[in-house]
Design a protein around this motif. Structure first.
Motif, PDB file in Angstrom:
ATOM      1  N   TRP A   9      -0.418  -7.251  -7.467  1.00 53.80           N
ATOM      2  CA  TRP A   9      -1.178  -6.007  -7.374  1.00 53.80           C
ATOM      3  C   TRP A   9      -2.238  -6.088  -6.277  1.00 53.80           C
ATOM      4  O   TRP A   9      -2.478  -5.130  -5.548  1.00 53.80           O
ATOM      5  N   THR A  10      -2.857  -7.270  -6.139  1.00 51.76           N
ATOM      6  CA  THR A  10      -3.932  -7.436  -5.148  1.00 51.76           C
ATOM      7  C   THR A  10      -3.396  -7.526  -3.730  1.00 51.76           C
ATOM      8  O   THR A  10      -3.953  -6.927  -2.806  1.00 51.76           O
ATOM      9  N   LEU A  11      -2.316  -8.269  -3.535  1.00 49.03           N
ATOM     10  CA  LEU A  11      -1.818  -8.559  -2.197  1.00 49.03           C
ATOM     11  C   LEU A  11      -0.649  -7.682  -1.798  1.00 49.03           C
ATOM     12  O   LEU A  11      -0.149  -7.784  -0.676  1.00 49.03           O
ATOM     13  N   GLY A  12      -0.189  -6.831  -2.693  1.00 49.09           N
ATOM     14  CA  GLY A  12       0.964  -6.000  -2.411  1.00 49.09           C
ATOM     15  C   GLY A  12       0.661  -4.890  -1.423  1.00 49.09           C
ATOM     16  O   GLY A  12      -0.483  -4.665  -1.039  1.00 49.09           O
ATOM     17  N   PRO A  13       1.707  -4.179  -1.001  1.00 48.90           N
ATOM     18  CA  PRO A  13       1.524  -3.100  -0.013  1.00 48.90           C
ATOM     19  C   PRO A  13       0.699  -1.958  -0.574  1.00 48.90           C
ATOM     20  O   PRO A  13       0.779  -1.628  -1.759  1.00 48.90           O
ATOM     21  N   ARG A  14      -0.122  -1.377   0.271  1.00 45.34           N
ATOM     22  CA  ARG A  14      -0.940  -0.237  -0.107  1.00 45.34           C
ATOM     23  C   ARG A  14      -0.605   0.928   0.820  1.00 45.34           C
ATOM     24  O   ARG A  14      -0.729   0.812   2.041  1.00 45.34           O
ATOM     25  N   LEU A  15      -0.181   2.020   0.246  1.00 43.12           N
ATOM     26  CA  LEU A  15       0.057   3.213   1.038  1.00 43.12           C
ATOM     27  C   LEU A  15      -1.275   3.875   1.348  1.00 43.12           C
ATOM     28  O   LEU A  15      -2.150   3.962   0.481  1.00 43.12           O
ATOM     29  N   PRO A  16      -1.457   4.329   2.578  1.00 44.57           N
ATOM     30  CA  PRO A  16      -2.713   5.041   2.892  1.00 44.57           C
ATOM     31  C   PRO A  16      -2.886   6.251   1.985  1.00 44.57           C
ATOM     32  O   PRO A  16      -1.911   6.921   1.623  1.00 44.57           O
ATOM     33  N   ARG A  17      -4.125   6.522   1.623  1.00 41.17           N
ATOM     34  CA  ARG A  17      -4.426   7.664   0.773  1.00 41.17           C
ATOM     35  C   ARG A  17      -5.176   8.726   1.568  1.00 41.17           C
ATOM     36  O   ARG A  17      -5.875   8.425   2.528  1.00 41.17           O
ATOM     37  N   LEU A  18      -5.008   9.938   1.131  1.00 38.46           N
ATOM     38  CA  LEU A  18      -5.751  11.018   1.765  1.00 38.46           C
ATOM     39  C   LEU A  18      -7.240  10.833   1.494  1.00 38.46           C
ATOM     40  O   LEU A  18      -7.625  10.408   0.404  1.00 38.46           O
ATOM     41  N   PRO A  19      -8.084  11.110   2.452  1.00 39.24           N
ATOM     42  CA  PRO A  19      -9.530  10.904   2.257  1.00 39.24           C
ATOM     43  C   PRO A  19     -10.091  11.874   1.225  1.00 39.24           C
ATOM     44  O   PRO A  19      -9.622  13.008   1.099  1.00 39.24           O
ATOM     45  N   THR A  66       7.773   3.002  15.727  1.00 46.82           N
ATOM     46  CA  THR A  66       8.120   2.208  14.543  1.00 46.82           C
ATOM     47  C   THR A  66       6.895   1.705  13.792  1.00 46.82           C
ATOM     48  O   THR A  66       6.950   1.518  12.579  1.00 46.82           O
ATOM     49  N   ARG A  67       5.782   1.484  14.492  1.00 44.50           N
ATOM     50  CA  ARG A  67       4.606   0.930  13.826  1.00 44.50           C
ATOM     51  C   ARG A  67       4.006   1.889  12.811  1.00 44.50           C
ATOM     52  O   ARG A  67       3.247   1.481  11.941  1.00 44.50           O
ATOM     53  N   ARG A  68       4.327   3.176  12.934  1.00 43.05           N
ATOM     54  CA  ARG A  68       3.742   4.162  12.042  1.00 43.05           C
ATOM     55  C   ARG A  68       4.621   4.451  10.834  1.00 43.05           C
ATOM     56  O   ARG A  68       4.267   5.273  10.003  1.00 43.05           O
ATOM     57  N   GLY A  69       5.788   3.796  10.752  1.00 42.66           N
ATOM     58  CA  GLY A  69       6.637   3.953   9.585  1.00 42.66           C
ATOM     59  C   GLY A  69       6.055   3.227   8.382  1.00 42.66           C
ATOM     60  O   GLY A  69       5.290   2.264   8.512  1.00 42.66           O
ATOM     61  N   ILE A  70       6.449   3.666   7.179  1.00 38.78           N
ATOM     62  CA  ILE A  70       5.872   3.104   5.958  1.00 38.78           C
ATOM     63  C   ILE A  70       6.198   1.626   5.815  1.00 38.78           C
ATOM     64  O   ILE A  70       5.345   0.820   5.423  1.00 38.78           O
ATOM     65  N   VAL A  71       7.439   1.229   6.123  1.00 34.98           N
ATOM     66  CA  VAL A  71       7.849  -0.166   5.913  1.00 34.98           C
ATOM     67  C   VAL A  71       6.981  -1.118   6.724  1.00 34.98           C
ATOM     68  O   VAL A  71       6.417  -2.093   6.199  1.00 34.98           O
ATOM     69  N   LEU A  72       6.842  -0.849   8.020  1.00 38.38           N
ATOM     70  CA  LEU A  72       6.061  -1.748   8.873  1.00 38.38           C
ATOM     71  C   LEU A  72       4.562  -1.614   8.618  1.00 38.38           C
ATOM     72  O   LEU A  72       3.844  -2.623   8.565  1.00 38.38           O
ATOM     73  N   SER A 118      -0.295  -5.659   3.978  1.00 38.70           N
ATOM     74  CA  SER A 118      -0.142  -6.789   3.062  1.00 38.70           C
ATOM     75  C   SER A 118      -0.534  -8.096   3.742  1.00 38.70           C
ATOM     76  O   SER A 118      -1.280  -8.909   3.184  1.00 38.70           O
ATOM     77  N   LEU A 119      -0.036  -8.311   4.950  1.00 42.77           N
ATOM     78  CA  LEU A 119      -0.356  -9.540   5.672  1.00 42.77           C
ATOM     79  C   LEU A 119      -1.848  -9.641   5.964  1.00 42.77           C
ATOM     80  O   LEU A 119      -2.428 -10.736   5.882  1.00 42.77           O
ATOM     81  N   THR A 120      -2.455  -8.525   6.299  1.00 40.46           N
ATOM     82  CA  THR A 120      -3.898  -8.532   6.557  1.00 40.46           C
ATOM     83  C   THR A 120      -4.669  -8.894   5.302  1.00 40.46           C
ATOM     84  O   THR A 120      -5.664  -9.641   5.348  1.00 40.46           O
ATOM     85  N   ALA A 121      -4.224  -8.379   4.154  1.00 40.43           N
ATOM     86  CA  ALA A 121      -4.873  -8.728   2.885  1.00 40.43           C
ATOM     87  C   ALA A 121      -4.690 -10.211   2.575  1.00 40.43           C
ATOM     88  O   ALA A 121      -5.633 -10.887   2.141  1.00 40.43           O
ATOM     89  N   TRP A 122      -3.491 -10.738   2.803  1.00 41.97           N
ATOM     90  CA  TRP A 122      -3.265 -12.170   2.556  1.00 41.97           C
ATOM     91  C   TRP A 122      -4.181 -13.016   3.429  1.00 41.97           C
ATOM     92  O   TRP A 122      -4.756 -14.000   2.962  1.00 41.97           O
ATOM     93  N   ARG A 123      -4.261 -12.638   4.697  1.00 38.83           N
ATOM     94  CA  ARG A 123      -5.110 -13.411   5.611  1.00 38.83           C
ATOM     95  C   ARG A 123      -6.572 -13.378   5.168  1.00 38.83           C
ATOM     96  O   ARG A 123      -7.288 -14.378   5.267  1.00 38.83           O
ATOM     97  N   TYR A 124      -7.013 -12.220   4.682  1.00 41.64           N
ATOM     98  CA  TYR A 124      -8.401 -12.089   4.222  1.00 41.64           C
ATOM     99  C   TYR A 124      -8.670 -13.008   3.034  1.00 41.64           C
ATOM    100  O   TYR A 124      -9.690 -13.719   2.999  1.00 41.64           O
ATOM    101  N   PHE A 125      -7.764 -13.028   2.058  1.00 42.38           N
ATOM    102  CA  PHE A 125      -7.983 -13.846   0.867  1.00 42.38           C
ATOM    103  C   PHE A 125      -7.840 -15.345   1.150  1.00 42.38           C
ATOM    104  O   PHE A 125      -8.431 -16.168   0.449  1.00 42.38           O
TER     105      PHE A 125
END
Length: 429
Positions: A128-138, A223-229, A235-242
């Motif tokens: 839950w902590t390190l998994g993918p997060r979809l951007p949310r509307l502000p 491609t960078r703006r697609g959901i998968v990438l 996720s990788l940024t969160a892993w690196r942070y932790f």
């Protein structure tokens, strides 16, 4: 509002040519390029052999891409081997999260009441902590729905048709000297974020070019703006942070950092590889988005937009200066609304007073710096050159005075709110 410039003349210390100077900007010589890029000169001096080799490789790659794109204004980014590898790597990242979920559920189910249960809960917490997060509307700041800004949404819809895509679902206004588009949530709702300081720097046609550029990212296969990438990056940024070590570690934290060294290096390596696989497509998408900007607002407006972006840091300096000025300097007897409204006038006046020789210096400095190895955008001078070398195109979307007046009225509340925020809290960029 008029800005008093501080121009004078002096001979160039390198070649003796008479040069115009303005104390607000770097002094340089257009005849011999003396001092055209003092910051870049220092950076190149300390790069070393490896740094210079990387710059050469980046320049060759960038020049190939510039020649490859040429005048191709419509072709979407191809599904090349690097793009497919990037998708595969992103899926592998998501696979780690899925493995944590499956492992956690298995441990909870089969270890119920035993030692496996807390371990399973721990795995689920990690997922839950390190998994993918979809951007949310502000939910904070000025956020405009279609009912709040029908004229602005109508303009965006017109530009979207020119770009070959649909419009956006939500428009947010913030204090960044930038603009962006994001796809939010599982419903893939489109969010357009307009940085008001950048918006205030632009002419009406340059604003159309800006929106055309951003919406062009949806139609050119970025491609960078697609959901998968995008979610894999998060996720990788969160892993690196932790996994990052503490700045002033205790003996226990040093031991933990030592244990985490290998996974941290692995995460950084995957991020670097993913960057490398998508960099070509991302830069190509920027070129194609520039073409979308030109079709929507005209070639002249798209080039003018790039010039304004070149001096965007001057806007940041102006906003910080106004935010940090003593209250007495802001005419403390004025009402807050008047001070807030004057902020945008000051910003526009300062931007309008930037001399042409400063624009030219920044163009030449950009050409000297060339292609940065890790930059997600091609050099501005090449983007500008590509637009100017193609056949000029007229604007497909034009805003008349009445439409511009209505859009200005729809943004009035945001202008006031954000100006008060900057003057109260300072400008963070």
């Amino acid at each position: 509002m008029q800005v008093v410039t501080e121009e004078e003349s002096r001979p160039c210390p390198e070649c003796g040519t008479e040069i115009r100077t303005d104390r607000r900007f770097t002094t340089w010589c257009a005849a011999c390029d003396w001092n055209v890029d003092p910051e870049g000169d220092e950076e190149r001096h300390v790069q070393g052999r490896l740094g210079r080799a990387r710059r050469v490789a980046a320049r060759r790659h960038g020049e190939r891409l510039h020649a490859e794109v040429g005048g191709d204004d419509h072709a979407p980014t191809a599904r090349t081997l690097p793009a497919l590898c990037a998708y595969a790597l992103a899926c592998a990242v998501h696979g780690v999260t899925l493995a944590l979920v499956v492992g956690g559920v298995w441990c909870v189910v089969y270890g119920w009441g035993g030692l496996g249960m807390p371990f399973g809960l721990f795995l689920l917490f990690l997922a839950w902590t390190l998994g993918p997060r979809l951007p949310r509307l502000p939910t904070e700041g000025p956020v405009l729905g279609r009912g709040d800004a029908p004229a602005l949404y109508g303009l965006v819809d017109d530009i979207a048709r020119v770009a070959g895509t649909r419009g956006v679902d939500v428009i947010a206004i913030d204090t960044a000297v930038n603009a962006s588009v994001t796809t939010c949530g599982v419903r893939e709702r489109r969010l357009l974020t307009i940085g008001l300081p950048l918006w205030e720097l632009l002419t009406p046609q340059q604003r159309i070019a800006l929106l055309g550029h951003e919406l062009g990212h949806y139609s050119n296969g970025d491609t960078r703006r697609g959901i998968v990438l995008a979610t894999a990056y998060r996720s990788l940024t969160a892993w690196r942070y932790f996994l990052a070590p503490a700045e002033d570690p205790s003996p226990t934290e040093m031991a933990v950092a030592l244990v985490c060294f290998v996974p941290r290096a692995l995460v950084q390596g995957v991020l670097t590889v993913l960057d490398g696989l998508t960099l070509h497509a991302g830069r190509r998408a920027e070129y194609l988005a520039d073409s979308s900007a030109a079709r929507a607002g005209s070639t002249e407006a798209a080039v003018g937009l790039l010039d304004r972006i070149l001096v965007a840091d001057s806007a940041e300096v102006t906003l910080r200066r106004e935010a940090n000025a003593p209250r007495s300097a802001r005419r403390g007897t004025d009402r807050p609304e008047e001070r807030a409204e004057r902020l945008w006038d000051v910003l526009a006046a300062d931007a309008g007073s930037i001399p042409e020789h400063e624009y030219e210096r920044r163009r030449r400095a950009g050409a000297l710096r060339g292609h940065r190895v890790d930059s997600t955008h091609p050099p501005t001078h090449l983007r500008r050159e590509r637009l100017l070398s193609a056949t000029p195109v007229p604007a497909a979307v034009v805003v008349d005075e009445e439409r511009e007046r209505r859009i200005t009225g729809e943004l009035a509340d945001a202008r006031s709110r954000l100006a008060r925020q900057i003057l109260r809290d300072g400008f963070a960029g």
